[in-house]
Design a protein around this motif. Structure first.
Motif, PDB file in Angstrom:
ATOM      1  N   ILE A 110      11.732   0.847  10.847  1.00 43.80           N
ATOM      2  CA  ILE A 110      11.221   1.804   9.864  1.00 43.80           C
ATOM      3  C   ILE A 110      10.080   2.239  10.435  1.00 43.80           C
ATOM      4  O   ILE A 110       9.074   1.763  11.281  1.00 43.80           O
ATOM      5  CB  ILE A 110      10.713   0.842   8.707  1.00 43.80           C
ATOM      6  CG1 ILE A 110      11.747   0.305   7.896  1.00 43.80           C
ATOM      7  CG2 ILE A 110       9.746   1.626   7.676  1.00 43.80           C
ATOM      8  CD1 ILE A 110      11.402  -0.527   6.819  1.00 43.80           C
ATOM      9  N   HIS A 111       9.860   3.644  10.165  1.00 42.16           N
ATOM     10  CA  HIS A 111       8.646   4.196  10.750  1.00 42.16           C
ATOM     11  C   HIS A 111       7.893   5.150   9.474  1.00 42.16           C
ATOM     12  O   HIS A 111       8.487   5.860   8.975  1.00 42.16           O
ATOM     13  CB  HIS A 111       8.793   5.426  11.883  1.00 42.16           C
ATOM     14  CG  HIS A 111       7.553   5.870  12.338  1.00 42.16           C
ATOM     15  ND1 HIS A 111       6.508   4.901  13.030  1.00 42.16           N
ATOM     16  CD2 HIS A 111       7.171   7.138  12.430  1.00 42.16           C
ATOM     17  CE1 HIS A 111       5.651   5.877  13.446  1.00 42.16           C
ATOM     18  NE2 HIS A 111       5.763   7.066  13.230  1.00 42.16           N
ATOM     19  N   LEU A 112       6.599   4.891   9.346  1.00 37.91           N
ATOM     20  CA  LEU A 112       5.896   5.675   8.426  1.00 37.91           C
ATOM     21  C   LEU A 112       5.124   6.865   9.064  1.00 37.91           C
ATOM     22  O   LEU A 112       4.295   6.523   9.761  1.00 37.91           O
ATOM     23  CB  LEU A 112       4.878   4.755   7.652  1.00 37.91           C
ATOM     24  CG  LEU A 112       5.475   3.334   7.005  1.00 37.91           C
ATOM     25  CD1 LEU A 112       4.380   2.898   6.122  1.00 37.91           C
ATOM     26  CD2 LEU A 112       6.630   3.802   6.037  1.00 37.91           C
ATOM     27  N   GLY A 113       5.461   7.914   8.621  1.00 40.76           N
ATOM     28  CA  GLY A 113       4.651   9.002   9.553  1.00 40.76           C
ATOM     29  C   GLY A 113       4.322  10.257   8.271  1.00 40.76           C
ATOM     30  O   GLY A 113       4.237   9.938   7.106  1.00 40.76           O
ATOM     31  N   GLY A 114       3.647  11.162   8.853  1.00 49.00           N
ATOM     32  CA  GLY A 114       2.827  11.967   7.857  1.00 49.00           C
ATOM     33  C   GLY A 114       2.426  13.329   8.527  1.00 49.00           C
ATOM     34  O   GLY A 114       3.389  13.580   9.422  1.00 49.00           O
ATOM     35  N   GLY A 115       1.716  13.870   7.714  1.00 50.33           N
ATOM     36  CA  GLY A 115       0.869  13.359   6.620  1.00 50.33           C
ATOM     37  C   GLY A 115      -0.148  12.482   7.361  1.00 50.33           C
ATOM     38  O   GLY A 115      -0.178  12.039   8.472  1.00 50.33           O
ATOM     39  N   THR A 116      -0.614  11.409   6.141  1.00 52.67           N
ATOM     40  CA  THR A 116      -1.497  10.292   6.455  1.00 52.67           C
ATOM     41  C   THR A 116      -0.943   9.328   5.749  1.00 52.67           C
ATOM     42  O   THR A 116      -1.262   9.220   4.708  1.00 52.67           O
ATOM     43  CB  THR A 116      -3.033  10.907   6.343  1.00 52.67           C
ATOM     44  OG1 THR A 116      -3.561  12.130   6.871  1.00 52.67           O
ATOM     45  CG2 THR A 116      -4.201   9.704   6.761  1.00 52.67           C
ATOM     46  N   PRO A 117      -0.081   8.389   6.414  1.00 51.33           N
ATOM     47  CA  PRO A 117       0.329   7.144   5.828  1.00 51.33           C
ATOM     48  C   PRO A 117      -0.795   6.116   5.092  1.00 51.33           C
ATOM     49  O   PRO A 117      -0.694   5.923   3.835  1.00 51.33           O
ATOM     50  CB  PRO A 117       1.345   6.430   6.749  1.00 51.33           C
ATOM     51  CG  PRO A 117       1.718   7.526   7.759  1.00 51.33           C
ATOM     52  CD  PRO A 117       0.547   8.419   7.838  1.00 51.33           C
ATOM     53  N   THR A 118      -1.887   6.269   5.814  1.00 49.18           N
ATOM     54  CA  THR A 118      -3.021   5.444   5.209  1.00 49.18           C
ATOM     55  C   THR A 118      -3.990   6.191   4.401  1.00 49.18           C
ATOM     56  O   THR A 118      -4.777   5.743   4.018  1.00 49.18           O
ATOM     57  CB  THR A 118      -3.813   4.951   6.373  1.00 49.18           C
ATOM     58  OG1 THR A 118      -4.304   5.987   7.416  1.00 49.18           O
ATOM     59  CG2 THR A 118      -3.205   3.701   7.066  1.00 49.18           C
ATOM     60  N   PHE A 119      -3.437   7.519   3.976  1.00 54.15           N
ATOM     61  CA  PHE A 119      -3.899   7.895   2.514  1.00 54.15           C
ATOM     62  C   PHE A 119      -3.619   7.093   1.250  1.00 54.15           C
ATOM     63  O   PHE A 119      -4.314   7.028   0.327  1.00 54.15           O
ATOM     64  CB  PHE A 119      -3.091   9.501   2.504  1.00 54.15           C
ATOM     65  CG  PHE A 119      -3.481  10.067   1.023  1.00 54.15           C
ATOM     66  CD1 PHE A 119      -4.598  11.134   1.066  1.00 54.15           C
ATOM     67  CD2 PHE A 119      -2.679   9.889  -0.099  1.00 54.15           C
ATOM     68  CE1 PHE A 119      -4.955  11.754  -0.143  1.00 54.15           C
ATOM     69  CE2 PHE A 119      -3.041  10.541  -0.967  1.00 54.15           C
ATOM     70  CZ  PHE A 119      -4.155  11.607  -1.237  1.00 54.15           C
ATOM     71  N   PHE A 120      -2.459   6.546   1.418  1.00 54.95           N
ATOM     72  CA  PHE A 120      -1.951   5.519   0.336  1.00 54.95           C
ATOM     73  C   PHE A 120      -2.575   4.389   0.234  1.00 54.95           C
ATOM     74  O   PHE A 120      -3.147   3.831   1.485  1.00 54.95           O
ATOM     75  CB  PHE A 120      -0.449   5.508   0.581  1.00 54.95           C
ATOM     76  CG  PHE A 120       0.577   6.507   0.438  1.00 54.95           C
ATOM     77  CD1 PHE A 120       1.021   6.957  -0.906  1.00 54.95           C
ATOM     78  CD2 PHE A 120       0.566   7.833   1.218  1.00 54.95           C
ATOM     79  CE1 PHE A 120       1.915   7.908  -1.277  1.00 54.95           C
ATOM     80  CE2 PHE A 120       1.240   9.022   0.762  1.00 54.95           C
ATOM     81  CZ  PHE A 120       1.989   9.048  -0.386  1.00 54.95           C
ATOM     82  N   SER A 121      -2.785   3.828  -0.933  1.00 58.19           N
ATOM     83  CA  SER A 121      -3.434   2.634  -1.053  1.00 58.19           C
ATOM     84  C   SER A 121      -2.613   1.448  -0.297  1.00 58.19           C
ATOM     85  O   SER A 121      -1.371   1.569  -0.499  1.00 58.19           O
ATOM     86  CB  SER A 121      -3.724   2.336  -2.630  1.00 58.19           C
ATOM     87  OG  SER A 121      -2.522   1.824  -3.083  1.00 58.19           O
ATOM     88  N   VAL A 122      -2.964   0.303  -0.191  1.00 57.79           N
ATOM     89  CA  VAL A 122      -2.362  -0.850   0.167  1.00 57.79           C
ATOM     90  C   VAL A 122      -1.277  -1.182  -0.901  1.00 57.79           C
ATOM     91  O   VAL A 122      -0.237  -1.608  -0.510  1.00 57.79           O
ATOM     92  CB  VAL A 122      -3.528  -1.990   0.243  1.00 57.79           C
ATOM     93  CG1 VAL A 122      -2.495  -3.359   0.456  1.00 57.79           C
ATOM     94  CG2 VAL A 122      -4.281  -1.975   1.706  1.00 57.79           C
ATOM     95  N   GLU A 123      -1.662  -1.082  -2.164  1.00 62.59           N
ATOM     96  CA  GLU A 123      -0.702  -1.736  -3.384  1.00 62.59           C
ATOM     97  C   GLU A 123       0.472  -0.606  -3.137  1.00 62.59           C
ATOM     98  O   GLU A 123       1.507  -1.243  -3.302  1.00 62.59           O
ATOM     99  CB  GLU A 123      -1.338  -1.522  -4.619  1.00 62.59           C
ATOM    100  CG  GLU A 123      -2.401  -2.459  -4.836  1.00 62.59           C
ATOM    101  CD  GLU A 123      -3.885  -1.985  -4.109  1.00 62.59           C
ATOM    102  OE1 GLU A 123      -4.635  -3.250  -3.813  1.00 62.59           O
ATOM    103  OE2 GLU A 123      -4.176  -1.099  -3.674  1.00 62.59           O
ATOM    104  N   HIS A 124       0.223   0.596  -3.064  1.00 63.56           N
ATOM    105  CA  HIS A 124       1.468   1.499  -3.189  1.00 63.56           C
ATOM    106  C   HIS A 124       2.126   1.295  -1.844  1.00 63.56           C
ATOM    107  O   HIS A 124       3.455   1.314  -1.904  1.00 63.56           O
ATOM    108  CB  HIS A 124       0.804   3.136  -3.255  1.00 63.56           C
ATOM    109  CG  HIS A 124       0.563   3.161  -4.487  1.00 63.56           C
ATOM    110  ND1 HIS A 124      -0.805   4.077  -4.900  1.00 63.56           N
ATOM    111  CD2 HIS A 124       1.018   2.882  -5.810  1.00 63.56           C
ATOM    112  CE1 HIS A 124      -1.103   4.136  -6.298  1.00 63.56           C
ATOM    113  NE2 HIS A 124       0.063   3.437  -6.930  1.00 63.56           N
TER     114      HIS A 124
END
Length: 456
Positions: A110-124
Motif C-alpha cells: 500500500i502506498h499513500l501518495g498525493g497531494g499531501t497525505p498528512t493533510f488528513f487527520s490521524v482519525e481519517h
C-alpha cells in the motif's frame, strides 16, 4: 567541449520517464472501455493474487498550499471538512473492486501518495486503512508506505500509521536553500525534516526516504551539495535525486513563479546531477535504477542486487505484483495487460461513484507488441540490461531498434552483444534515451504537442 558535455548536447531531448509502456499519450482510448478493464483485471487477479498478492496506490489529493514544482493532480484547500467525504468515496471505490474480484484480495503493498497525505487527520487515515484491510488479507511479506510533508506530519500521524503496519515513509525535501524554497513555494527548514525523521526512527520505521530535486529555479551547485551534506547528517535509508520536470506549457502558471532563465539547463543541470551523484556515492549510497540511491541494508538496494526491482506508476518498488489498483481521483491502475485511469476532477470522481461505477475514464489494452516492448523497457529501467533471446518471431522490429542503438554504442553508453545489451556506467544517466530506441510508438508517431520533460 568535453565528451560528457557533447553527449549532453546530443541526447538532451524531450522524452518519457517510462513509468509505463505505452506511455499515456499513446493510450488508444477509442479501443478501451470499462468493461474491458474489468475483464483484464479479473484475468490478472485470478492469475496472480494467490501467488504474489496485489498493490494499492491511494491518491490523497488535498494540499493547503501549492508547491509550484509539483506535477501531481491536487486540490488546494484549507477546508478540512473535505476529508471525510473523500475517505468515504475511496472506500466505496474499493468496495466496488472487491465486489468485482469476488475472492479476497491479498495486499502486498500500500502506498499513500498525493497531494499531501498528512493533510488528513490521524482519525481519517486510520478509518481509510482499516476500511481497506477489513475486506482483504495482508501478505506474509508486505510493505506499507506513505508520503509525509515535513511541515505537517505529526508524531501522531507516524505512530498511528505504524500501528496499522506502515514501515516506510518518504519526505519531500527538494532543496534547503531559502531562495529556491521561496521560488517553489515550499518553505521547509532543516529542523522540520530532522524532527520528523527522528520521530520515524524512534517509533520504529525501517525505511526512511528523502526526495531531493536538481534543476530547480535559482539552484546552483553549492545548493545541491549543501542539501546533500545536510541530508547525510540524517542518513535516510534511501533517496530519490531526480530532475525537476520543467513543463510550464502543461502546468501553466503553477510553474511560472520565476522566469525561464532562472531554471538551470543543459551543462549546468547535468553538473548538478553528476556532482551530486558523486557525493552520494562517496557517502556510501548505491545507485539504484534511474535517479534513486539506497544504503546497503535497504530493501531497494537488495531488490536491485537480486534483479527483483520493479517500476510502475508509483516509481521504483522493491517488490513486484502483477496487479496494482489505484484508488482516488486521477489514480492509475495496472493489470499488466491493461492500464486504467480514474477521473481527474473531484466532481467527476464523486459523480461516477454516486452511480455505483468504478470511476475509470480512460485506459489502454496492451497489444502483444506492447507487452514485449514493455518488458524490455522495464528490464532497462530496473537492471540496466535486457535480452531478446528467442524473440525473433515476437519482436520483428528488433533489427531497427539495434540500428538506433549502434550510435549509442559508439558513444560508450552501452554494449550490444549477440542476444542482449548492457548499459555502461557512462550510459546510466541516458537510460531514458536508450529506452526511447525501443519505443516503437514514439518512433512511429511523435506527439502533436511537446508533453515530455527533457531527458537530461
Amino acid at each position: 567541449m568535453t565528451q560528457a558535455n557533447s553527449l549532453i548536447q546530443k541526447y538532451n531531448v524531450a522524452g518519457p520517464r517510462y513509468t509505463s509502456y505505452p506511455t499515456v499519450p499513446y493510450w488508444e482510448e477509442q479501443d478501451f472501455s470499462l468493461a474491458q478493464w474489468k475483464q483484464s483485471l479479473k484475468r490478472a487477479f485470478n492469475e496472480s493474487n494467490a501467488r504474489e498478492g496485489m498493490s494499492l496506490y491511494i491518491h490523497l489529493p488535498f494540499c493547503e498550499s501549492l508547491c509550484t514544482f509539483c506535477g501531481c493532480h491536487k486540490r488546494v484547500t484549507k477546508k478540512h471538512e473535505m476529508e471525510q467525504p473523500y475517505i468515504q468515496a475511496v472506500l466505496k471505490e474499493w468496495d466496488l473492486y472487491c465486489q468485482l474480484l469476488v475472492e479476497k484480495p491479498i495486499i502486498k503493498e500500500i502506498h499513500l501518495g498525493g497531494g499531501t497525505p498528512t493533510f488528513f487527520s490521524v482519525e481519517h487515515l486510520t478509518q481509510l486503512i482499516q476500511g481497506i484491510l477489513v475486506q482483504a488479507e495482508i501478505a506474509e511479506e508486505y510493505e506499507f508506505s506513505f508520503e509525509g510533508h515535513p511541515n505537517n506530519t505529526t508524531r501522531e500521524h507516524l505512530q498511528a500509521l505504524y500501528d496499522l503496519g506502515f514501515r516506510r515513509v518518504s519526505y519531500g525535501v527538494q532543496d534547503y536553500n531559502e531562495k529556491v524554497q521561496k521560488a517553489i513555494h515550499r518553505i521547509q527548514p532543516f529542523a522540520h525534516v530532522q524532527q520528523v525523521t527522528d520521530w520515524a526512527r524512534e517509533i520504529g520505521y525501517t525505511s526512511i526516504s528523502h526526495d531531493l530535486v536538481f534543476g530547480l529555479p535559482f539552484q546552483d551547485l553549492a545548493d545541491v551539495l549543501h542539501t546533500i551534506d545536510q541530508t547525510n547528517l540524517l542518513r535516510p535509508d534511501r533517496l530519490a535525486f531526480y530532475s525537476y520536470a520543467y513543463v510550464p506549457w502543461i502546468k501553466g502558471n503553477g510553474q511560472r513563479g520565476f522566469k525561464d532563465h532562472d531554471v538551470p539547463k543543459d551543462d549546468l543541470k547535468r553538473q548538478l546531477y553528476e556532482e551530486g551523484k558523486k557525493k552520494l556515492l562517496a557517502q556510501g549510497y548505491y545507485e539504484i535504477g534511474m535517479d534513486h540511491f539506497a544504503l546497503s541494508h535497504d530493501k531497494m538496494y537488495q531488490a536491485f542486487q537480486q534483479a527483483n526491482l520493479h517500476r510502475n506508476f508509483m516509481g521504483y518498488t522493491s517488490s513486484k505484483t502483477q496487479v496494482m489498483i489505484g484508488l482516488g481521483l486521477s489514480s492509475i491502475s495496472d493489470s499488466w495487460y491493461s492500464f486504467a485511469q480514474n477521473e481527474k476532477t473531484l466532481e467527476d470522481y464523486y459523480a461516477r461513484l454516486e452511480q455505483n461505477e468504478i470511476p475509470v475514464y480512460r485506459g489502454h489494452i496492451l497489444s502483444n507488441e506492447d507487452l514485449v516492448i514493455r518488458q524490455h523497457i522495464l528490464n532497462l529501467m530496473c537492471t540496466f540490461t535486457t535480452s531478446w533471446q528467442g524473440q525473433a518471431q515476437t519482436f520483428p522490429e528488433l533489427p531497427q531498434v539495434l540500428q538506433q542503438l549502434e550510435e549509442m554504442q559508439k558513444d560508450g553508453l552501452l554494449t550490444i552483444e549477440a542476444d542482449h545489451i548492457q548499459i555502461t556506467e557512462q550510459g546510466k544517466p541516458f537510460v531514458r534515451n536508450i529506452c526511447m530506441a525501443f519505443d516503437l510508438r514514439l518512433s512511429r508517431k511523435m506527439p502533436n504537442n511537446r508533453i515530455f520533460s527533457m531527458t537530461i
